[in-house]
Design an enzyme around this catalytic site. Structure first.
Site, PDB file in Angstrom:
ATOM      1  N   LYS A   1       0.825  -1.217   0.000  1.00 47.98           N
ATOM      2  CA  LYS A   1       0.000   0.000   0.000  1.00 47.98           C
ATOM      3  C   LYS A   1       0.856   1.262   0.000  1.00 47.98           C
ATOM      4  CE  LYS A   1      -3.458  -0.788  -0.391  1.00 47.98           C
ATOM      5  NZ  LYS A   1      -4.124  -1.279  -1.635  1.00 47.98           N
TER       6      LYS A   1
ATOM      7  N   PRO B   1     -10.966   6.628  -1.467  1.00 46.75           N
ATOM      8  CA  PRO B   1     -10.992   7.660  -0.405  1.00 46.75           C
ATOM      9  C   PRO B   1     -10.904   7.034   0.981  1.00 46.75           C
ATOM     10  CG  PRO B   1     -13.186   7.364  -1.341  1.00 46.75           C
ATOM     11  CD  PRO B   1     -12.257   6.566  -2.199  1.00 46.75           C
TER      12      PRO B   1
ATOM     13  N   TYR C   1      -1.675  10.378 -11.966  1.00 41.71           N
ATOM     14  CA  TYR C   1      -1.181  10.162 -13.328  1.00 41.71           C
ATOM     15  C   TYR C   1      -1.659   8.816 -13.865  1.00 41.71           C
ATOM     16  CZ  TYR C   1       1.871  14.235 -13.167  1.00 41.71           C
ATOM     17  OH  TYR C   1       2.344  15.519 -13.086  1.00 41.71           O
TER      18      TYR C   1
END
Length: 442
Positions: free
Chosen positions: A188, A405, A373
């Site tokens: 992560k 989120p 990106y």
């Protein structure tokens, strides 16, 4: 006989003798001329006929009106022969030997022999003649080279001068090869995005899934591990990503035993943000957690638990990697830098792996909808990169599992997490020799 008639008779006789000498030499070229000298005062007994081959006479229209003399030019025909008609009308032949010409330095160089003619050479007595043995001053050669026609050509004899066979180009087979670089941590922290962006380089290939060889499938052997890699050329770098490799010291020793020159890439992140991202990941992929599990319950009931320490403690695992491998073999990068300026991170890794510079701004584009990106689908390496990571091929961005989120943390728990994590960050910055400007620790 009068004096005038005697002079005319002498002329006729001299021309008759000259014609007889000319007709007796049929092999002589028509460019041969005679120098006939007549002395009118001495008469016929003083007549001298000379036949001379000379080089530098080219004036064929020479004036013959000398008083008492007739003079004709002569031309050389490569052989120097002199015929003298003496006063007693006897003829003698004398052949002058050919003058030996000195070999110029440029002609003295080693003769070039083409490949086609080289195969037809048969040498006698060892290697081909040297530079000085082709011809000496007297014009005699020490060794002879016999050139045979193709119909009678024997099997060629190759000796010292034969060109050695070309080395076989090993980069002619595309096959699975063992990795030369591993992304070993941390989960992560943008490891999947980094792997996808790195495969945009034409010299980097990577498998689609995490192999987990050194952690879970080490018993299957190295041949099985190599078969999991995508086909590549020898000049390319095979990259494999398994973030759990850095968490265990024994796994790092296995990697070192497998390849002591392996390159390791470590991605780190703001520890508080990483805790939030891991919480969302475990709720989806781990059955022991349900949707009702709160963030505090997932942390173990507070901000100072062992579970939290195992997530925020980067320094212990990075120090183990520095101790087992050389420090120049381990590169530490931040996920925040990959989000803000990915081109800078990619070029740093490009230089770390010793690859040619191939990353440019046109390979990645910023997506305002996603907030990060994505891949530029018009580049030539996009098809290769799409086979190594999971993405939406209609937009060139990562799937919805990336960039989810995060939930807000309660103020009390947040303060407890920050105070508990600061000492780990301080030791990490001291080990790496630099400080990261993370949002929760600014």
């Amino acid at each position: 006989m009068s004096k005038r008639n005697k002079h005319v008779t002498s002329r006729i006789l001299i021309m008759t003798i000259a014609f007889a000498c000319y007709s007796s030499l049929p092999a002589v070229s028509t460019r041969l001329f005679y120098n006939i000298q007549i002395s009118a005062s001495t008469g016929i007994n003083d007549v001298s006929l000379r036949m001379i081959y000379s080089k530098n006479l080219s004036n064929k229209d020479q004036n013959h009106s000398f008083p008492g003399k007739i003079s004709l030019p002569a031309v050389n025909l490569k052989k120097m022969m002199r015929l003298e008609l003496l006063k007693n009308n006897s003829v003698s032949h004398r052949v002058v030997p050919k003058r030996v010409q000195q070999i110029s330095p440029r002609r003295d160089r080693k003769r070039f022999i083409s490949r086609k003619k080289r195969k037809r050479l048969v040498h006698r007595g060892g290697p081909p003649p040297s530079r000085d043995s082709h011809q000496d001053v007297s014009g005699k050669s020490d060794e002879k080279i016999k050139i045979l026609p193709k119909s009678k050509m024997p099997r060629p004899v190759y000796r010292d001068f034969v060109r050695k066979p070309r080395p076989v180009n090993r980069d002619t087979v595309k096959k699975p090869r063992p990795p030369k670089c591993l992304i070993v941590g941390f989960s992560k922290c943008g490891t999947e995005a980094l792997k996808g962006f790195l495969t945009l380089h034409p010299d980097i290939v990577a498998p689609f899934r995490e192999v987990d060889f050194f952690t879970n499938y080490y018993f299957k052997g190295l041949d099985w591990y190599k078969e999991q890699m995508p086909p590549s050329w020898e000049s390319q770098v095979t990259l494999e990503k398994t973030p759990e490799y850095i968490l265990t010291r024994d796994v790092l020793h296995r990697i070192h035993d497998y390849n002591s020159s392996m390159r390791l890439i470590v991605m780190i992140r703001d520890p508080i943000v990483r805790l939030q991202s891991l919480y969302l990941h475990d709720l989806i992929h781990k059955p022991e957690y349900s949707e009702d599990t709160t963030f505090k319950q997932w942390c173990g009931g507070g901000g100072r638990t062992a579970h939290v320490a195992s997530v925020v403690d980067y320094v212990t695992h990075i120090r183990d990697a520095f101790n087992i491998f050389s420090r120049r073999q381990v590169l530490v990068q931040s996920e925040e830098e990959l989000e803000e300026s990915p081109l800078k991170v990619l070029r740093t890794i490009e230089s770390f792996l010793g690859l040619r510079r191939a990353f440019s701004k046109d390979k990645i584009v910023y997506s305002a909808d996603k907030g990060f990106y994505c891949f530029n689908m018009t580049t030539s390496t996009f098809s290769k990169a799409s086979k190594s990571v999971e993405m939406d091929k209609s937009t060139g961005c990562f799937t919805e599992s990336k960039g989810r989120p995060h939930q807000r943390i309660s103020p009390g728990l947040y303060k407890e997490l920050v105070e508990f994590t600061r000492p780990y960050n301080r030791r990490l910055f001291q080990l790496l020799g630099r400080r990261y400007t993370w949002e929760n620790f600014s």
